[in-house]
Design an enzyme around this catalytic site. Structure first.
Site, short mmCIF file in Angstrom:
data_model
loop_
_atom_site.label_atom_id
_atom_site.label_comp_id
_atom_site.label_asym_id
_atom_site.label_seq_id
_atom_site.Cartn_x
_atom_site.Cartn_y
_atom_site.Cartn_z
N LYS A 270 44.23 52.22 33.81
CA LYS A 270 43.33 51.28 33.19
C LYS A 270 42.81 51.02 31.82
CE LYS A 270 39.37 50.22 32.96
NZ LYS A 270 38.02 50.25 33.78
N ASP B 215 41.46 46.28 37.09
CA ASP B 215 39.94 46.22 37.33
C ASP B 215 40.03 45.96 38.15
OD1 ASP B 215 39.05 43.91 36.31
OD2 ASP B 215 37.90 44.62 34.60
#
Length: 206
Positions: free
Chosen positions: A120, A138
C-alpha cells in the site's frame, strides 16, 4: 462488474470530488514516504501536524538517521505505534543512504524491500512521486470497493487486482476518489447514504 457501470460511477465520483488528491503534506519523495509510513492507522490530519515539526529537523534520510530513535519517537508519538514506526523509518533511511544514495527508488520491488514499506505504501509513493498508474488499497478503498461491487476480494491484493482491471489507465485517479468517498461519505460505521452520489449503484443497503 460491467465496465460500463464502473465507468459511470467513476464519472459521478469525479464530479462529486473534483479536488480529490493526496492530503499528506510533503515537499520531496522522502517526505512523502515517511508521511505515508506514519499514516498507517492514523489520520492524514494528525500526520501533517507531526511532520510539520519533524521535517524541520530531518527531511532527508541522513538527517533522519542523525536525529535518532529517541528524538524521533517523541516527535511521532501521537501518530500511534510510534516505536515500531520510528524503527522502520530509521531502517528505511539507513537503506536509502546505503543502497540508493539517499534517493527513494521507483519500483515496487525496491520500495517493498525497505523496512516497514508494504504494498500500500509503495503504491502511494509510485503514484504520487513517480506518476505511475497504481492503486493503493487502504481501509477506505477496500471498504468502498466491496460496497460498490467493484470487487468481492477478501484481501487488499485481490481488490487491487480487480480495480486495476476495471479502471486501467484511470486507476490512480480512482484511488483518490475512493479514498475521498470513504473518508467523507461512505464511512465505516455510519455511512452517509442519504448524501451519497452513487447510492443507486451501491450494494451496501441491499
Amino acid at each position: 462488474m460491467e465496465s460500463s457501470k464502473a465507468k459511470k460511477i467513476f464519472e459521478v465520483l469525479t464530479k462529486a470530488y473534483p479536488n480529490a488528491r493526496c492530503e499528506l503534506d510533503y515537499s520531496s519523495n522522502f517526505e512523502l514516504l515517511v508521511a505515508t509510513v506514519l499514516s498507517a492507522q492514523c489520520t492524514d490530519k494528525r500526520v501533517n501536524i507531526v511532520t510539520t515539526e519533524l521535517f524541520k529537523l530531518a527531511n532527508t534520510p541522513m538527517a533522519m538517521v542523525e536525529l535518532g530513535q529517541s528524538a524521533l519517537e517523541k516527535i511521532i508519538r501521537s501518530c500511534g505505534f510510534y516505536r515500531e514506526k520510528s524503527k522502520n523509518i530509521l531502517a528505511l533511511s539507513n537503506d536509502l543512504v546505503a543502497k540508493y544514495n539517499g534517493e527513494v527508488p521507483s519500483t515496487l520491488e525496491e520500495l517493498t524491500a525497505l523496512k516497514g514499506v508494504g504494498r500500500k505504501t509503495a503504491n502511494v509513493v509510485l503514484s504520487e512521486a513517480f506518476g505511475q498508474n497504481t492503486i493503493a488499497v487502504d481501509t477506505h478503498v477496500f471498504r468502498v470497493s466491496r460496497r460498490l461491487g467493484f470487487s468481492e476480494g477478501k484481501t487488499p491484493l485481490a481488490v487491487e487486482k480487480d480495480l486495476m482491471e476495471l479502471f486501467k489507465e484511470n486507476a490512480s485517479k480512482m484511488h483518490q476518489l475512493l479514498i475521498f468517498h470513504g473518508r467523507y461519505c461512505c464511512k465505516s460505521l455510519k455511512p452517509m447514504c442519504g448524501k451519497c452520489a452513487v447510492r443507486d449503484g451501491c450494494y451496501f443497503e441491499k
